[in-house]
Scaffold this active site. Structure first.
Site, short mmCIF file in Angstrom:
data_model
loop_
_atom_site.label_atom_id
_atom_site.label_comp_id
_atom_site.label_asym_id
_atom_site.label_seq_id
_atom_site.Cartn_x
_atom_site.Cartn_y
_atom_site.Cartn_z
N GLU A 41 30.27 -4.56 19.66
CA GLU A 41 30.07 -3.12 19.74
C GLU A 41 29.06 -2.65 18.71
O GLU A 41 28.64 -3.41 17.84
CB GLU A 41 31.40 -2.38 19.51
CG GLU A 41 31.99 -2.62 18.14
CD GLU A 41 33.37 -2.00 17.97
OE1 GLU A 41 34.13 -1.91 18.95
OE2 GLU A 41 33.70 -1.65 16.82
N HIS B 183 27.92 1.50 16.78
CA HIS B 183 28.22 2.92 16.67
C HIS B 183 27.43 3.49 15.50
O HIS B 183 26.78 2.74 14.76
CB HIS B 183 29.72 3.18 16.47
CG HIS B 183 30.43 2.07 15.79
ND1 HIS B 183 30.20 1.73 14.48
CD2 HIS B 183 31.34 1.19 16.24
CE1 HIS B 183 30.95 0.70 14.16
NE2 HIS B 183 31.65 0.34 15.21
N HIS C 262 29.90 -0.03 8.32
CA HIS C 262 31.08 -0.77 7.87
C HIS C 262 30.70 -1.55 6.62
O HIS C 262 29.57 -2.03 6.51
CB HIS C 262 31.50 -1.86 8.87
CG HIS C 262 31.94 -1.42 10.19
ND1 HIS C 262 33.24 -1.14 10.50
CD2 HIS C 262 31.24 -1.22 11.33
CE1 HIS C 262 33.33 -0.80 11.78
NE2 HIS C 262 32.13 -0.84 12.30
N HIS D 59 27.65 -5.75 16.28
CA HIS D 59 28.46 -6.62 15.42
C HIS D 59 29.66 -7.15 16.18
O HIS D 59 30.18 -6.52 17.10
CB HIS D 59 28.90 -5.90 14.15
CG HIS D 59 29.62 -4.61 14.39
ND1 HIS D 59 28.97 -3.46 14.74
CD2 HIS D 59 30.93 -4.31 14.33
CE1 HIS D 59 29.86 -2.49 14.89
NE2 HIS D 59 31.07 -2.98 14.65
N CYS E 181 38.02 -3.92 5.85
CA CYS E 181 36.91 -3.20 6.47
C CYS E 181 37.00 -1.74 6.06
O CYS E 181 38.00 -1.07 6.33
CB CYS E 181 36.98 -3.33 7.99
SG CYS E 181 35.68 -2.43 8.86
#
Length: 154
Positions: A68, A70, A74, A108, A122
């Site tokens: 995914e 976005h 992270h 990722h 995370c």
């Protein structure tokens, strides 16, 4: 679990290795089928006033997270086991206590070794956007690199 009378939890103890008090260990994205053998535990959230969340993910042997991307970033720190990750267009072998930065809109996916689980912390923004899964054109572009093609799971 420790808290103050005026606010949120200020200390979480491990009740057993890699499981912290006060947060359920949940199957991650259980219904969508884009991952394999992943659990998540939320350790901190918006209630702490930092604007961030810290989560612990555990990927079972041979498992993987969703491929995914976005808008939000992270910061990932492996703290248990072995694995690898796709970060944008690179495959990186993960060692304990590495720091992995996943930039906004970067593809990722994290994978555990076939014979060992992978556990990682995370950190993300508390207020974040929903993930975008790859479409046909995205997958075709990712698969142009043979190393990425061999790595990704969808």
């Amino acid at each position: 679990m420790t808290s103050t009378s005026a606010g949120p939890v200020t200390h979480r103890r491990q009740s057993r290795p890699f499981v912290w008090e006060g947060g359920a260990v949940l199957a991650y994205k259980e219904a969508d089928g884009t991952f394999r053998s992943v659990t998540r535990q939320v350790l901190t959230g918006a209630e702490h006033g930092q604007g961030t969340c810290l989560r612990y993910f555990e990927v079972g042997p041979g498992g993987y997270t969703t491929l995914e991307r976005h808008e939000h970033t992270h910061v990932v720190i492996p703290i248990r086991g072995r694995g690898s990750a796709l970060v944008v267009d690179r495959i990186v072998r993960l060692a304990l206590h590495d720091v992995v930065f996943v930039p906004g809109w970067g593809w990722h996916q994290f994978r555990a070794a076939d014979d060992e689980l992978l556990g990682f912390l995370c950190a993300v923004r508390a207020d974040r956007d929903r993930p975008v899964l790859p479409g046909g054109e995205d997958l075709a572009a990712l698969r142009r690199d043979p190393r990425v093609a061999a790595f990704i799971r969808v």
